[in-house]
Design a protein around this motif. Sequence first.
Motif, PDB file in Angstrom:
ATOM      1  N   TRP A 337      24.616  76.179 -64.310  1.00  0.00           N
ATOM      2  CA  TRP A 337      23.214  75.748 -64.263  1.00  0.00           C
ATOM      3  C   TRP A 337      22.829  75.257 -62.864  1.00  0.00           C
ATOM      4  CZ3 TRP A 337      21.205  70.678 -63.716  1.00  0.00           C
ATOM      5  CH2 TRP A 337      19.819  70.590 -63.901  1.00  0.00           C
ATOM      6  N   TRP A 340      22.093  78.136 -60.468  1.00  0.00           N
ATOM      7  CA  TRP A 340      20.722  78.649 -60.646  1.00  0.00           C
ATOM      8  C   TRP A 340      19.701  77.707 -60.003  1.00  0.00           C
ATOM      9  CZ3 TRP A 340      16.870  76.046 -63.281  1.00  0.00           C
ATOM     10  CH2 TRP A 340      15.654  76.748 -63.394  1.00  0.00           C
ATOM     11  N   GLU A 343      19.677  78.034 -56.223  1.00  0.00           N
ATOM     12  CA  GLU A 343      18.978  79.266 -55.821  1.00  0.00           C
ATOM     13  C   GLU A 343      17.462  79.092 -55.892  1.00  0.00           C
ATOM     14  OE1 GLU A 343      18.778  84.007 -57.068  1.00  0.00           O
ATOM     15  OE2 GLU A 343      20.096  82.601 -58.136  1.00  0.00           O
ATOM     16  N   TYR A 344      16.987  78.373 -56.906  1.00  0.00           N
ATOM     17  CA  TYR A 344      15.555  78.117 -57.015  1.00  0.00           C
ATOM     18  C   TYR A 344      15.074  77.189 -55.912  1.00  0.00           C
ATOM     19  CZ  TYR A 344      11.112  76.486 -58.867  1.00  0.00           C
ATOM     20  OH  TYR A 344       9.798  76.142 -59.003  1.00  0.00           O
TER      21      TYR A 344
END
Length: 379
Positions: A337, A340, A343-344
């Motif tokens: 998690w 991710w 990356e955001y």
Amino acid sequence: MITDPTTTLTREQLYERLWSTPMNKLIGELGTSRIALIQLCDTHQIPRPDRKYWATILRGLSPDRMPLPSGLSGSSPIAFTHQAPSPAVLVRKTIAQLGDDVPKIEVKPVMEVADIKHQNKQIWPEGGIMPYATPKMAARARAIENALVDAMAERGHQSGDDHRPGNSQPWFRIGGERIRYYLYEPDHNQRHYFTKSELKAEPFWVGGKGWEQRKVPSGSLKLGIVADYGISKLTWEDERGRALEDQLGEIIIAMEVVSAVAAKATAKRNEQAHIASIRTAEKERREHKAYLQDQRWERLCAVADGWHQAQRIRGFLAAFKETVAGDARLMRRAAKWGAWAEEYLWSIDPLPSDPEEVLRRLRKPKRRLASYEYEEDFY
């Protein structure tokens, strides 16, 4: 004549002018109207001479003047703003100055046509208007128009005709201005008394009177001129002892005077339009500059909001990792998690990216941006 744009007179000076100069001449010298001058006299309590006063002067006598009331408190100088004379006044003055130099126009007769409809069709090729009642009047109008066109051509003026459906509009171009003219036979109302056969056939025509008003040709010609912009129509017609053919010289002078007045009006209108366009362009430049500043500020706020949101998410991720540090299973799930989330973060945080990209977002836009372009730059 007074040439200054504004003339100032005291109450005593205006009193002397009123009693020494006829009012029709005085209003021309002061550049005002008769009603305005009367109102000023009533406001400042200045007596005016009547017609008997001037009639007595014409007989060579010296009539008594009404005294000027004294003791008027708060009396101030009276200002008269000189107004430009109307085209009709300029035409009369120009013709009076020319005197015998007004051109004499020779009118050559035109052969009459027996069929009045055919004659009208020759003058108005488009049809739809029958301005003359008799072949004699139609031939006379054609002769006047031919003489007018030839005389204007000799003076170097162009002539033309705007053919419209059911109408025809002749014109002359003088000094860049187009002067339209109308030549027609006016009509007037005349009582028509019904005959017994008419009363028997159509009794509702009577209306209790036994007659009705009908328009009949006047048997005379009338010519009017008008400029394209802002000039009132001037007319000439047959007078007692003076036909329209004898007035063509004055009509030509009037067209040239009206064209000069129209040229001045056109120049003034163009100047006002130019000033208005400059003001409009300046207003648009100010509005565009303010819009670009607003766009630049919105870009800065969007970048700052992205950086602030990224800092909050990084703090949350760090705190969450400390919370699950003792549990291996939760750490494995949190690692996926967290990858991710990192990356955001790269997509919303402007600082870790290329500095050139940050400056590109913050630079001043050169044009108005559409909503979709604005969104693509930040998200």
